[in-house]
Design a protein around this motif. Sequence first.
Motif: not given
Length: 434
Positions: A163, A198, A222, A224-225
């Motif tokens: 990502n 991300s 962040n 996506v993380t």
Amino acid sequence: ISYEFAKSLLTTKIANALSFAKVDQPVDADALIGGSLSGGDPLIRAYWNMGHTRLNTPFLDFEDATFAGFYTNEVQAGQPRRDPNSKIDISNFSAKWKGLPVASNNISIVNLSKPLLICDLNSSFPLVQLNELIGGNSIKLQSGDGTIDVNYKGPLEKNNNTNSFVNGTVSFINGTVLFVPRTVELKNVNGKLEFKNSDIYIENLRCEAFNNQLILNGAAKNLVTLINTQPDRVVMNWQIYSPSLNLASFIYLLQQRPGGSGANPVASGKKSNELSSGVDNVLSKGILNVKLTTPDLRYKKFEASNVAAAVTLAQNRYQINSVSMDHSGGHIQLTRSLNTKQDNDHEGKVDATVQNVDVNKIFTAFNNFGQNGIKAENLEGRLTATVTAVFSLDDAGKVNPSSVHSSVDFSLLDGALNNFDPVKKIQSFVFKSR
């Protein structure tokens, strides 16, 4: 020729680079090989076409894929014809992914010694087609059109850091979006969602909620993380502007979520997937910081202008960081919090500063603050006060008068007490006829 058999004719590293994809249809191929028969690495140029095949990759799986390809081991003329100087290009790519039509103008795999994938994907579709992909129970797309443009640059193999290389946008055109847990319907949704690595950004998203026009900008760092690992650590920052906001339309959001505090609503007959459960968890457990501005705010009889508010929303809890507004010729500032204790029972805490406000209008706006000892029609003047209050209110936003515990330090400038019954009753004894 069979794709698997074609790979067996190539060197191990080239075959490994091509192994990132699996297809179920034969490929038409041409290869040009030139060089000395006495030794050395020959120049290789290979071309192929493939139509209407199922294509499986570590990233995405496609149906009905059609594309053309090219391979060379001499990207830079004069450099050794080895894997670092090799490249695979795919062009005219079209396919279906999860029922969505997708296309790509550029897919490249460079440096076959350490394969690096560079690609773009784009798609245009009715928004309702995303419902099956998103799954979940929180968001339903009801109408409108969407587009997706994605760019990726990173290692060929799938890993936990992929990502970090993904960038793109999702655009909404005349959409209707339903937020299921609160039955909030956003109409005429136009704007775009942009993701960089991300992080997710909302840019100039315009919509209508409960007949209120809204313009939203926001970011979730962040996301996506953390979406599938630590959704409670996701922090979403929103900036919302409305030319005119009727707060009464949103008061029912005080109601507790279906299923109790922190619970995710469950849609019968639907299986959750990784993406949908991640979206549900973020919307349920994530922290939302909202900065709201509007030149015109209304709530029942209350009216204010130049409103600026900063509020943090967590699970069944609202932290009022700051609210500033002009009201009845004066100014009001307040802070504190609102917590859901149980169904139809919310505890509010307020620290407020009132400066030079028309006392008659503020008593009218707040329904005499739940008491009838002295009413708006009895009062005139400019009110300045500091207020600390704790109270409970129901899902309709109605305060329980017996729950109010407060202290008020106030002064009244140019005040008047009109037709006040306690004074009128002693008029027969003192201040006669005055």
